[in-house]
Design an enzyme around this catalytic site. Sequence first.
Site, PDB file in Angstrom:
ATOM      1  N   GLY A  31       9.597 -11.695  14.454  1.00 23.31           N
ATOM      2  CA  GLY A  31       9.826 -10.999  15.996  1.00 23.31           C
ATOM      3  C   GLY A  31       8.165 -10.448  15.987  1.00 23.31           C
ATOM      4  O   GLY A  31       7.653 -10.272  14.898  1.00 23.31           O
ATOM      5  N   GLY A  36      -0.590 -15.316  16.243  1.00 20.04           N
ATOM      6  CA  GLY A  36      -1.260 -16.467  14.802  1.00 20.04           C
ATOM      7  C   GLY A  36       0.802 -17.214  15.094  1.00 20.04           C
ATOM      8  O   GLY A  36       0.918 -17.856  14.446  1.00 20.04           O
ATOM      9  N   HIS A  37       1.536 -16.060  15.276  1.00 19.55           N
ATOM     10  CA  HIS A  37       2.992 -17.004  15.463  1.00 19.55           C
ATOM     11  C   HIS A  37       3.064 -18.172  16.667  1.00 19.55           C
ATOM     12  O   HIS A  37       3.673 -19.375  16.126  1.00 19.55           O
ATOM     13  CB  HIS A  37       3.629 -15.866  16.066  1.00 19.55           C
ATOM     14  CG  HIS A  37       4.440 -14.841  14.733  1.00 19.55           C
ATOM     15  ND1 HIS A  37       4.038 -13.521  15.808  1.00 19.55           N
ATOM     16  CD2 HIS A  37       5.488 -14.821  13.598  1.00 19.55           C
ATOM     17  CE1 HIS A  37       4.223 -12.946  14.520  1.00 19.55           C
ATOM     18  NE2 HIS A  37       4.992 -13.438  13.212  1.00 19.55           N
ATOM     19  N   GLY A 152       1.843 -19.143   7.212  1.00 19.63           N
ATOM     20  CA  GLY A 152       0.561 -18.345   7.651  1.00 19.63           C
ATOM     21  C   GLY A 152       0.189 -18.365   6.215  1.00 19.63           C
ATOM     22  O   GLY A 152       0.779 -17.900   5.357  1.00 19.63           O
ATOM     23  N   SER A 191       1.571  -8.058  12.759  1.00 15.58           N
ATOM     24  CA  SER A 191       2.371  -7.386  14.059  1.00 15.58           C
ATOM     25  C   SER A 191       2.228  -5.471  13.844  1.00 15.58           C
ATOM     26  O   SER A 191       2.378  -5.304  14.383  1.00 15.58           O
ATOM     27  CB  SER A 191       3.872  -7.378  13.698  1.00 15.58           C
ATOM     28  OG  SER A 191       4.335  -9.033  13.810  1.00 15.58           O
TER      29      SER A 191
END
Length: 285
Positions: A31, A36-37, A152, A191
């Site tokens: 989350g 990037g996600h 990633g 994050s």
Amino acid sequence: MQICRSTQDMRACTRDWRAAGARVALVPTMGALHDGHLALVARARDWVEAEGGGRVVTSIFVNPTQFGPNEDLDKYPRDEAGDLALLRRAGCDGVFLPTVPDIYRPGAQTHVEVAGLGRMLIGRLRPGHFRGVATVVTKLFNIVGPDAAAFGEKDYQQLTLIRQMVADLDVPVQILPVPTVREADGLAMSSRNARLAPADRAAAPVLNRALDHAQAMVAQGQPLSQVRRQIRDILRLESQAEVQSVDIRDARTLTRIAAPSGSVVILLAVRFGDVLLIDQRVAHP
Ligand code: PAF
């Protein structure tokens, strides 16, 4: 977008999709989603389209077993509403939002450990971290049953370890590596960046500058000891940067090398305050 909050719901959802002939790609996350996600979701989407059509599922689960006792589990950013809005806009088909007891049932005795890759590098700085990662990723694969999963390259050791695990255990999931997405000033998206103090955030792009320089030195055939020394010199220019490790390893196996015989990966772990940032670059001699 289908939202599944239990293992049962998630299994039923992907079972129906597969019965209708869809391929399924998974994007495992914790989350606090950023671009990037979303690049992982886009890669997963491209993959299912290239396979003739299918569905993309993102899992959001802050996995307690990959955090050490003194790490930042409680401080890990959480924003379910914001994450769901981003995933809807990105055209994700399903989201898996399990609870901790759903994933870790009382009395469980089994874990997955990739012995060599899980104990080196970040695994030395964070004992038990990769055992938590390998275990939860195995469970997510078993619950969602994807044909492919996107990871990633920023978490290079994690990506390498998942590839090894999938090969060792004959897991029928294709691993899709996705290049690191960077902020305009070169800082790799993470994050954790949200937790950097303003002065640390301003200093953190030094990682990317050090990697650019090191990549050029490797390409020129400079000795690795000199490359490592210059990386440390560049990082030292930012007084807040507390260097935890600077490693140059074989890009495929992450084993130590005296001199490159093929591609190498440069791996940095640097602390700013209580935030550990990692970054990487593959370089070719
Ligand atoms: O990279 C992450 O966000 C996590 O390590 C992962 C793969 C979702 C497992 O919890």
